[in-house]
Design a protein around this motif. Structure first.
Motif, PDB file in Angstrom:
ATOM      1  N   ILE A 383       0.850  -1.197   0.000  1.00 23.99           N
ATOM      2  CA  ILE A 383       0.000   0.000   0.000  1.00 23.99           C
ATOM      3  C   ILE A 383       0.876   1.234   0.000  1.00 23.99           C
ATOM      4  CG2 ILE A 383      -1.801   1.276   1.243  1.00 23.99           C
ATOM      5  CD1 ILE A 383      -2.790  -1.355   2.371  1.00 23.99           C
ATOM      6  N   GLN A 384       0.527   2.194  -0.843  1.00 31.84           N
ATOM      7  CA  GLN A 384       1.289   3.439  -0.950  1.00 31.84           C
ATOM      8  C   GLN A 384       0.595   4.538  -0.161  1.00 31.84           C
ATOM      9  OE1 GLN A 384       1.778   4.911  -4.946  1.00 31.84           O
ATOM     10  NE2 GLN A 384       3.225   6.523  -4.336  1.00 31.84           N
ATOM     11  N   HIS A 385       1.412   5.295   0.593  1.00 27.86           N
ATOM     12  CA  HIS A 385       0.925   6.443   1.361  1.00 27.86           C
ATOM     13  C   HIS A 385       1.803   7.643   0.984  1.00 27.86           C
ATOM     14  CE1 HIS A 385      -0.753   3.156   3.863  1.00 27.86           C
ATOM     15  NE2 HIS A 385       0.481   2.652   3.787  1.00 27.86           N
ATOM     16  N   GLY A 386       1.629   8.172  -0.198  1.00 29.54           N
ATOM     17  CA  GLY A 386       2.514   9.236  -0.663  1.00 29.54           C
ATOM     18  C   GLY A 386       3.867   8.659  -1.027  1.00 29.54           C
ATOM     19  N   GLU A 387       4.915   9.139  -0.357  1.00 30.00           N
ATOM     20  CA  GLU A 387       6.249   8.586  -0.600  1.00 30.00           C
ATOM     21  C   GLU A 387       6.577   7.464   0.378  1.00 30.00           C
ATOM     22  OE1 GLU A 387       9.339  11.426  -0.037  1.00 30.00           O
ATOM     23  OE2 GLU A 387       8.505  12.232   1.828  1.00 30.00           O
ATOM     24  N   SER A 401      -7.792  -5.000  -4.200  1.00 30.63           N
ATOM     25  CA  SER A 401      -7.208  -5.130  -5.540  1.00 30.63           C
ATOM     26  C   SER A 401      -6.320  -3.936  -5.830  1.00 30.63           C
ATOM     27  CB  SER A 401      -8.312  -5.238  -6.594  1.00 30.63           C
ATOM     28  OG  SER A 401      -9.183  -4.121  -6.523  1.00 30.63           O
ATOM     29  N   GLU A 402      -5.444  -4.078  -6.801  1.00 28.52           N
ATOM     30  CA  GLU A 402      -4.508  -3.016  -7.142  1.00 28.52           C
ATOM     31  C   GLU A 402      -5.262  -1.763  -7.611  1.00 28.52           C
ATOM     32  OE1 GLU A 402      -1.589  -4.272  -9.930  1.00 28.52           O
ATOM     33  OE2 GLU A 402      -0.732  -5.811  -8.598  1.00 28.52           O
ATOM     34  N   GLY A 403      -4.769  -0.604  -7.170  1.00 34.76           N
ATOM     35  CA  GLY A 403      -5.388   0.665  -7.515  1.00 34.76           C
ATOM     36  C   GLY A 403      -6.515   1.073  -6.594  1.00 34.76           C
ATOM     37  N   GLN A 404      -6.931   0.194  -5.695  1.00 40.67           N
ATOM     38  CA  GLN A 404      -8.041   0.489  -4.784  1.00 40.67           C
ATOM     39  C   GLN A 404      -7.591   1.415  -3.660  1.00 40.67           C
ATOM     40  OE1 GLN A 404      -9.959  -3.032  -3.223  1.00 40.67           O
ATOM     41  NE2 GLN A 404     -10.970  -1.905  -1.565  1.00 40.67           N
ATOM     42  N   GLN A 405      -8.417   2.408  -3.351  1.00 40.79           N
ATOM     43  CA  GLN A 405      -8.172   3.280  -2.212  1.00 40.79           C
ATOM     44  C   GLN A 405      -8.672   2.591  -0.945  1.00 40.79           C
ATOM     45  OE1 GLN A 405      -6.563   6.220  -2.187  1.00 40.79           O
ATOM     46  NE2 GLN A 405      -6.266   6.227  -4.415  1.00 40.79           N
ATOM     47  N   VAL A 406      -7.843   2.574   0.085  1.00 42.72           N
ATOM     48  CA  VAL A 406      -8.230   1.919   1.342  1.00 42.72           C
ATOM     49  C   VAL A 406      -8.101   2.922   2.486  1.00 42.72           C
ATOM     50  CG1 VAL A 406      -7.607  -0.406   0.609  1.00 42.72           C
ATOM     51  CG2 VAL A 406      -5.870   1.062   1.669  1.00 42.72           C
ATOM     52  N   GLN A 407      -8.842   2.652   3.547  1.00 48.75           N
ATOM     53  CA  GLN A 407      -8.811   3.478   4.744  1.00 48.75           C
ATOM     54  C   GLN A 407      -8.103   2.733   5.872  1.00 48.75           C
ATOM     55  OE1 GLN A 407     -10.111   6.637   4.573  1.00 48.75           O
ATOM     56  NE2 GLN A 407     -10.540   6.145   2.422  1.00 48.75           N
ATOM     57  N   ALA A 408      -7.647   3.490   6.856  1.00 47.16           N
ATOM     58  CA  ALA A 408      -7.055   2.869   8.045  1.00 47.16           C
ATOM     59  C   ALA A 408      -8.083   1.936   8.681  1.00 47.16           C
ATOM     60  CB  ALA A 408      -6.627   3.946   9.039  1.00 47.16           C
ATOM     61  N   ARG A 409      -7.638   0.783   9.159  1.00 56.21           N
ATOM     62  CA  ARG A 409      -8.451  -0.263   9.781  1.00 56.21           C
ATOM     63  C   ARG A 409      -9.203  -1.129   8.767  1.00 56.21           C
ATOM     64  NH1 ARG A 409      -8.783   0.233  15.289  1.00 56.21           N
ATOM     65  NH2 ARG A 409      -8.240   2.278  16.150  1.00 56.21           N
ATOM     66  N   GLN A 410      -9.142  -0.787   7.492  1.00 58.47           N
ATOM     67  CA  GLN A 410      -9.867  -1.577   6.507  1.00 58.47           C
ATOM     68  C   GLN A 410      -9.187  -2.932   6.314  1.00 58.47           C
ATOM     69  OE1 GLN A 410     -10.858   0.497   2.896  1.00 58.47           O
ATOM     70  NE2 GLN A 410     -11.081  -1.402   1.703  1.00 58.47           N
ATOM     71  N   ALA A 411      -9.990  -3.987   6.292  1.00 58.97           N
ATOM     72  CA  ALA A 411      -9.450  -5.337   6.105  1.00 58.97           C
ATOM     73  C   ALA A 411      -8.880  -5.480   4.705  1.00 58.97           C
ATOM     74  CB  ALA A 411     -10.545  -6.364   6.343  1.00 58.97           C
ATOM     75  N   ILE A 412      -7.690  -6.046   4.636  1.00 56.14           N
ATOM     76  CA  ILE A 412      -7.068  -6.289   3.328  1.00 56.14           C
ATOM     77  C   ILE A 412      -6.839  -7.782   3.092  1.00 56.14           C
ATOM     78  CG2 ILE A 412      -5.954  -4.026   3.295  1.00 56.14           C
ATOM     79  CD1 ILE A 412      -3.349  -5.387   4.094  1.00 56.14           C
ATOM     80  N   GLY A 413      -7.083  -8.608   4.115  1.00 58.74           N
ATOM     81  CA  GLY A 413      -6.914 -10.046   3.962  1.00 58.74           C
ATOM     82  C   GLY A 413      -6.894 -10.751   5.303  1.00 58.74           C
ATOM     83  N   THR A 414      -6.474 -12.007   5.307  1.00 59.70           N
ATOM     84  CA  THR A 414      -6.352 -12.788   6.539  1.00 59.70           C
ATOM     85  C   THR A 414      -4.958 -13.396   6.613  1.00 59.70           C
ATOM     86  OG1 THR A 414      -7.257 -14.744   5.422  1.00 59.70           O
ATOM     87  CG2 THR A 414      -8.799 -13.366   6.664  1.00 59.70           C
ATOM     88  N   VAL A 415      -4.513 -13.682   7.824  1.00 60.13           N
ATOM     89  CA  VAL A 415      -3.160 -14.181   8.040  1.00 60.13           C
ATOM     90  C   VAL A 415      -3.046 -15.645   7.629  1.00 60.13           C
ATOM     91  CG1 VAL A 415      -3.539 -14.934  10.417  1.00 60.13           C
ATOM     92  CG2 VAL A 415      -1.258 -14.214   9.708  1.00 60.13           C
ATOM     93  N   TYR A 416      -1.861 -16.012   7.190  1.00 54.38           N
ATOM     94  CA  TYR A 416      -1.599 -17.388   6.760  1.00 54.38           C
ATOM     95  C   TYR A 416      -1.062 -18.202   7.940  1.00 54.38           C
ATOM     96  CZ  TYR A 416       0.801 -21.282   4.445  1.00 54.38           C
ATOM     97  OH  TYR A 416       1.233 -22.525   4.067  1.00 54.38           O
ATOM     98  N   THR A 417      -1.528 -19.443   8.045  1.00 55.10           N
ATOM     99  CA  THR A 417      -1.031 -20.378   9.062  1.00 55.10           C
ATOM    100  C   THR A 417      -0.241 -21.469   8.360  1.00 55.10           C
ATOM    101  OG1 THR A 417      -2.952 -19.961  10.474  1.00 55.10           O
ATOM    102  CG2 THR A 417      -1.669 -21.941  10.928  1.00 55.10           C
TER     103      THR A 417
END
Length: 445
Positions: A383-387, A401-417
Motif C-alpha cells: 500500500i502506498q501512502h505518498g512517498e 485489488s490493485e489501484g483500490q483506495q483503502v482506509q485505516a483499519r480496513q481489512a485487506i486479507g487474513t493471516v496465513y497459518t
C-alpha cells in the motif's frame, strides 16, 4: 486555671484537626497516585497479553514436534510473565511505604487522642469543684459590676460549650482512628495477597522457562531441518525484496512521468495564451505548484499525495497494528538465530505472530499499489501512502485489488497459518527506497 485549660484545649483541638486532615490527604494521595495506578494498569495489560499469547501458543502446540513459532510464543509469554512480576514488586514497594506511613499516623493520632483525654479529665475534675449551684451563683454575684456579671455568665456558658465540643471531638477522633486502623488492616491484607500472587507468578515463570528449555532442546536436535528452513526463508525474503524494489522504482518513474506531462501541459497552455512560463526558482505568488523538475530518486508528489505523505509521517509511533492481536516474534534488523549457533538472520520488517484466521488490516489511508504472490511469503499486499509504502506478507487471502483506495483499519486479507501451526504476518515500512524499522512507527496495541 479554667482560662488556661480552655486555651490549651482549643490549641490541642486545632492540632488534632490539622493532623487528621493531613493524614486523610496523604492516604488519598497514596491510594490514587498516578504511579501506582499506572502500575496496576500495566499489570492488567501484561496479564491480558499473557492470555493472548497463551492462546497463540496453544495453536502451535497442536503438533507434537517443537517449532520456532512455539519457541517465540514461549519467549513472549516469559517476557509478559516477568513484566507482571516486576509490577507486583513495584506495587509491594509502594504498599510497604503506605503501610509504614499509616502506622506512623495511627501512632500519632493515638498519642494526640490520649492527650485530649487527659486534658478533658482535668477539665472535668476542675469543673466538679465548682459544679454545685451555690458556688456558681456566688461566682456570678461576686462581680463588681453588671458588665462583669455578664462576662462571667458568658464565660460559664462558653466553658460548658467547650467541654461539650471537646467531648464530641474526642468521639470523632476516635472514630477516625478506628477507620484508620481498619484501612491499615486492609492494606496489610492487600500486601499479603500481593505476596501470594508474586509467589504464584514466580512459579508460573519457572514452569514456562522449563517448557522453553524443553523446546530448545528438541529444536537443537533438528539442526539440519532448521538450516533448510532458514535457507528457504532467505530465498523468499530475497524475492520479496526484489519485488518491493521493483515496484518502488516503477512508482518513482511513473510519478516522474506524470509530473513531466503535467508540466508540459501547463507550458503548452501558457504558450497558447502568450503567458510567460515561470521558472522553477520564481517567487511570484501565482507560480505553478509543480514547476520543479521531477525527481528520479523519490516519488514526485502531487499536492494531494504530499498531504497524505505528511500525515503518514506525522503519525510515526502511532500507527495501527496490522492485526488486532499478537506479538512481535521476530524484530527488525540483524539478530542471532533463536536456536542455531553463530547464525545471524536479517529481517526487513517485523514478524507479528497472531491467531489463526486473524484479519490483517491497513495501518493507514492509502492506495493499493501491488497484490502479488511469492513462494514462501504467500500473498502480499503493498500500500502506498505518498512517498511511504507499507508491505503485508504471509497472507492466506486478499480482499483488496490493485489501484483500490483503502482506509485505516480496513481489512485487506487474513493471516496465513503454516504447516507447523504458526500464524504470522510480515510487516514492513519503506520511504521511497529506504527500509525503515516498523517498531518506530507502530503505536501501542
Amino acid at each position: 486555671m479554667c482560662g488556661k485549660n480552655k486555651a490549651r484545649v482549643a490549641f490541642l483541638l486545632m492540632l488534632v484537626l490539622l493532623a487528621v486532615s493531613g493524614m486523610s490527604q496523604t492516604r488519598r494521595t497514596s491510594r490514587t497516585g498516578r504511579t501506582k495506578s499506572q502500575l496496576e494498569r500495566e499489570k492488567r495489560n501484561a496479564l491480558r497479553e499473557i492470555r493472548e499469547t497463551s492462546r497463540i501458543l496453544q495453536q502451535t502446540q497442536q503438533r507434537k514436534d517443537a517449532t520456532i513459532g512455539q519457541l517465540n510464543a514461549l519467549k513472549e509469554k516469559i517476557a509478559g510473565q516477568q513484566n507482571v512480576i516486576n509490577n507486583i514488586s513495584s506495587e509491594l514497594k509502594y504498599l510497604d511505604s503506605d503501610v509504614r506511613q499509616t502506622e506512623t499516623q495511627v501512632q500519632q493520632t493515638q498519642q494526640t487522642l490520649q492527650q485530649l483525654k487527659e486534658e478533658y479529665s482535668r477539665l472535668i475534675y476542675a469543673s466538679a469543684k465548682t459544679a454545685n449551684s451555690y458556688n456558681r451563683i456566688m461566682f456570678l454575684f461576686a462581680s463588681e459590676s453588671f458588665n462583669q456579671l455578664l462576662r462571667r455568665l458568658q464565660y460559664v456558658r462558653q466553658y460548658s460549650e467547650v467541654r461539650k465540643a471537646q467531648a464530641a471531638q474526642i468521639t470523632n477522633t476516635q472514630d477516625k482512628l478506628n477507620r484508620q486502623l481498619t484501612g491499615l488492616h486492609a492494606k496489610r491484607q492487600e500486601k499479603s495477597s500481593l505476596l501470594s500472587s508474586q509467589l504464584t507468578e514466580n512459579r508460573n515463570l519457572l514452569t514456562i522457562k522449563t517448557q522453553q528449555d524443553q523446546v530448545v532442546t528438541q529444536l537443537s536436535r533438528q539442526e539440519e531441518t532448521l538450516r533448510q528452513k532458514l535457507a528457504s526463508r532467505q530465498k523468499a525474503v530475497s524475492r520479496l525484496d526484489d519485488l518491493i524494489a521493483q515496484r518502488v522504482r516503477e512508482e518513482i518513474a511513473r510519478a516522474a512521468r506524470a509530473a513531466a506531462n503535467r508540466a508540459a501541459s501547463r507550458a503548452a497552455t501558457a504558450s497558447r495564451g502568450n503567458a510567460p512560463v515561470r521558472s522553477p526558482g520564481s517567487t511570484a505568488r501565482n507560480a505553478p505548484v509543480e514547476a520543479e523538475v521531477a525527481r528520479t530518486d523519490r516519488v514526485t508528489l502531487t499536492p494531494e499525495t504530499a498531504v497524505l505523505s505528511s500525515s503518514f509521517a506525522d503519525n510515526r509511533g502511532r500507527l495501527l497494528w496490522p492485526v488486532g492481536r499478537g506479538f512481535i516474534a521476530q524484530r527488525f534488523g540483524k539478530h542471532p538465530h533463536p536456536v542455531l549457533k553463530h547464525v545471524v538472520v536479517e529481517n526487513r520488517g517485523v514478524d507479528i505472530q497472531t491467531n489463526s484466521g486473524e484479519t490483517v488490516r491497513s495501518v493507514f489511508d492509502g492506495k493499493v499499489l501491488t497484490v502479488a504472490s511469492i513462494a514462501g511469503m504467500n500473498n502480499i499486499v503493498m500500500i502506498q501512502h505518498g512517498e511511504y509504502f507499507t508491505v503485508y506478507a504471509k497472507l492466506r487471502s486478499v480482499s483488496v485489488s490493485e489501484g483500490q483506495q483503502v482506509q485505516a483499519r480496513q481489512a485487506i486479507g487474513t493471516v496465513y497459518t503454516d504447516a507447523e501451526g504458526t500464524s504470522e504476518v510480515q510487516f514492513q515500512v519503506w520511504r521511497n527506497s529506504a527500509n525503515l524499522n516498523p517498531e518506530n512507527w507502530l503505536g501501542r496495541k
